[in-house]
Design an enzyme around this catalytic site. Structure first.
Site, PDB file in Angstrom:
ATOM      1  N   TRP A  90       0.821  -1.215   0.000  1.00 26.52           N
ATOM      2  CA  TRP A  90       0.000   0.000   0.000  1.00 26.52           C
ATOM      3  C   TRP A  90       0.852   1.260   0.000  1.00 26.52           C
ATOM      4  O   TRP A  90       0.479   2.271  -0.595  1.00 26.52           O
ATOM      5  CB  TRP A  90      -1.008  -0.007   1.156  1.00 26.52           C
ATOM      6  CG  TRP A  90      -2.107  -1.000   0.907  1.00 26.52           C
ATOM      7  CD1 TRP A  90      -2.361  -2.149   1.602  1.00 26.52           C
ATOM      8  CD2 TRP A  90      -3.073  -0.969  -0.155  1.00 26.52           C
ATOM      9  NE1 TRP A  90      -3.423  -2.827   1.047  1.00 26.52           N
ATOM     10  CE2 TRP A  90      -3.879  -2.120  -0.030  1.00 26.52           C
ATOM     11  CE3 TRP A  90      -3.344  -0.091  -1.203  1.00 26.52           C
ATOM     12  CZ2 TRP A  90      -4.925  -2.405  -0.906  1.00 26.52           C
ATOM     13  CZ3 TRP A  90      -4.393  -0.373  -2.089  1.00 26.52           C
ATOM     14  CH2 TRP A  90      -5.162  -1.515  -1.920  1.00 26.52           C
ATOM     15  N   ASP A 160      -1.720   6.645   6.504  1.00 25.84           N
ATOM     16  CA  ASP A 160      -2.810   5.774   6.080  1.00 25.84           C
ATOM     17  C   ASP A 160      -3.048   4.771   7.218  1.00 25.84           C
ATOM     18  O   ASP A 160      -2.229   3.892   7.455  1.00 25.84           O
ATOM     19  CB  ASP A 160      -2.408   5.049   4.783  1.00 25.84           C
ATOM     20  CG  ASP A 160      -3.466   4.064   4.303  1.00 25.84           C
ATOM     21  OD1 ASP A 160      -4.436   3.811   5.042  1.00 25.84           O
ATOM     22  OD2 ASP A 160      -3.305   3.536   3.179  1.00 25.84           O
ATOM     23  N   LYS A 184     -12.684  -1.823   7.273  1.00 29.44           N
ATOM     24  CA  LYS A 184     -11.988  -2.736   8.183  1.00 29.44           C
ATOM     25  C   LYS A 184     -12.491  -2.553   9.622  1.00 29.44           C
ATOM     26  O   LYS A 184     -13.202  -3.404  10.128  1.00 29.44           O
ATOM     27  CB  LYS A 184     -10.470  -2.529   8.121  1.00 29.44           C
ATOM     28  CG  LYS A 184      -9.843  -3.171   6.884  1.00 29.44           C
ATOM     29  CD  LYS A 184      -9.507  -2.158   5.855  1.00 29.44           C
ATOM     30  CE  LYS A 184      -8.699  -2.637   4.695  1.00 29.44           C
ATOM     31  NZ  LYS A 184      -9.167  -3.773   3.934  1.00 29.44           N
TER      32      LYS A 184
HETATM   33  N1  PMP Z   1      -4.574   1.413   2.254  1.00 26.76           N
HETATM   34  C1  PMP Z   1      -4.618   0.311   3.023  1.00 26.76           C
HETATM   35  C2  PMP Z   1      -3.656   0.184   4.170  1.00 26.76           C
HETATM   36  C3  PMP Z   1      -5.555  -0.689   2.756  1.00 26.76           C
HETATM   37  O1  PMP Z   1      -5.611  -1.793   3.521  1.00 26.76           O
HETATM   38  C4  PMP Z   1      -6.461  -0.523   1.683  1.00 26.76           C
HETATM   39  C5  PMP Z   1      -7.531  -1.540   1.367  1.00 26.76           C
HETATM   40  N2  PMP Z   1      -7.292  -2.808   1.704  1.00 26.76           N
HETATM   41  C6  PMP Z   1      -6.362   0.631   0.898  1.00 26.76           C
HETATM   42  C7  PMP Z   1      -5.410   1.574   1.226  1.00 26.76           C
HETATM   43  C8  PMP Z   1      -7.281   0.864  -0.265  1.00 26.76           C
HETATM   44  O2  PMP Z   1      -8.571   1.077   0.194  1.00 26.76           O
HETATM   45  P1  PMP Z   1      -9.809   1.292  -0.791  1.00 26.76           P
HETATM   46  O3  PMP Z   1     -10.026  -0.014  -1.474  1.00 26.76           O
HETATM   47  O4  PMP Z   1     -10.920   1.682   0.132  1.00 26.76           O
HETATM   48  O5  PMP Z   1      -9.447   2.381  -1.735  1.00 26.76           O
END
Ligand code: PMP
Length: 349
Positions: A90, A160, A184
């Site tokens: 991420w 994040d 989550k």
């Molecule tokens: N950052 C992290 C740490 C994540 O776990 C996730 C989703 N698993 C995201 C970003 C992306 O999230 P979204 O699908 O809501 O855009």
């Protein structure tokens, strides 16, 4: 998963919220009744996280990845550089998006240790002319989590917290901006929480091509109702926030996640079949990622686990192996059932 108590409340209120004869998501979003839900959610976030007064709490659309764009668009200003820390998938996806708008500087990377360790903050290379420093508190795919907030001076810290927010207490005042998708620990997909320090809004103007709906200042002025908000997911989130408070807040969540993850890591470490290579200090309390030493047994493990009612244990496609996501609403019984299954599977194979 959502907490069972939240699902039961949802079921009860789905046809008639608060004796209005309507569901919460049927309420007009600018009306007084929906505004009660919205204002209470903001206050509950403030109470649970002890958000200082000079921060704004926003409920936006677009998931965490919308923030991968909103952060650089709004915070770069006249600076030309942004700094990111690479602790997993991420981090890299976020940085790639920011690189469209500014020159990317990697302040640190866990790559040399194959994402099993986070380099010491004292060794990070943080350029003071960057607009901000971004990191991911819990790498959901890699199962790597910061144990402390990194100490960086002068630069706004952007984080994040999508996959570990509300799982422990932390000092909001150490951050310039925090964001998290809701699916989550906050509810279900379709909502994104943003907490932004006031001075960052005034420091500079957003990039001139920033879409209206990607502009933090406009959202703050409109109190997250710049356009029609995602009322259903906001309402579900309001129930989760209330549940968090009723359960005892972040102290309880921290103790539970500590206990659940310790049980699982102990089971992995004491087995001859399962392995997790992350340095104990950085092991995620939310996403326990592990491999079978005999990889050829992975699919059999997943099939037999599913047959035993233990679902969605397959590791992310970018990482492979097994991943047990044990967010706030996963009860300790769920973890114990997984451990019992793992032990039986090991004995069998
Ligand atoms: N950052 C992290 C740490 C994540 O776990 C996730 C989703 N698993 C995201 C970003 C992306 O999230 P979204 O699908 O809501 O855009």
């Amino acid at each position: 998963m959502l907490p069972l108590a939240v699902k039961q409340r949802l079921q009860k209120e789905i046809l008639n919220w608060n004796d209005t004869g309507m569901a919460a998501y049927e309420l007009p979003h600018r009306g007084e009744l929906f505004q009660t839900i919205a204002n209470t959610s903001v206050q509950n976030v403030r109470d649970l996280l002890k958000v200082p007064d000079n921060y704004h709490v926003l409920f936006l659309h677009g998931g965490a990845q919308s923030q991968f764009s909103m952060v650089p668009l709004n915070l770069i200003g006249d600076r030309k550089k942004v700094a990111y820390v690479d602790t997993g998938q991420w981090s890299r996806i976020a940085a790639k998006e920011a690189e469209r708008y500014a020159s990317l500087h990697w302040a640190a990377s866990a790559k040399a240790n194959d994402y099993t360790d986070i380099p010491d903050v004292a060794d990070w290379d943080v350029p003071q002319d960057a607009a901000y420093l971004h990191y991911v508190d819990n790498e959901t795919i890699d199962g790597l989590e910061f144990s402390n907030i990194p100490q960086v001076d002068d630069l706004p810290l952007v984080c994040d917290m999508s996959s570990n927010i509300f799982s422990r207490a932390f000092d909001v005042s150490r951050f310039g901006l925090i964001y998290a998708c809701a699916q989550k620990n906050l509810g279900c997909a379709g909502l994104t929480l943003v907490i932004i320090r006031d001075d960052l809004l005034n420091r500079q103007k957003a990039h001139p091509l920033t879409p209206k709906l990607f502009n933090y200042r406009l959202h703050v002025d409109a109190q997250s109702v710049l356009n029609t908000p995602s009322t259903m997911t906001w309402y579900i989130c309001s129930l989760v926030l209330q549940w968090l408070k009723e359960e005892g807040g972040l102290k309880t969540m921290e103790a539970r996640s500590q206990k659940k993850s310790e049980l699982l890591y102990t089971a992995i470490d004491s087995s001859a079949l399962y392995v997790n290579c992350v340095k104990p200090q950085f092991r995620s309390r939310m996403n326990v990622v592990f491999n079978l030493k005999d990889e050829s047994l992975t699919q059999t493990f997943l099939d037999q686990a599913a047959a035993a009612g233990l679902m969605h244990l397959k590791g992310h496609k970018l990482r492979g192996g097994i991943r047990a996501s044990i967010y706030n609403s996963m009860p300790v019984e769920g973890v114990n059932r997984l451990i019992a299954f793992m032990s039986d599977f090991e004995a069998q194979h």
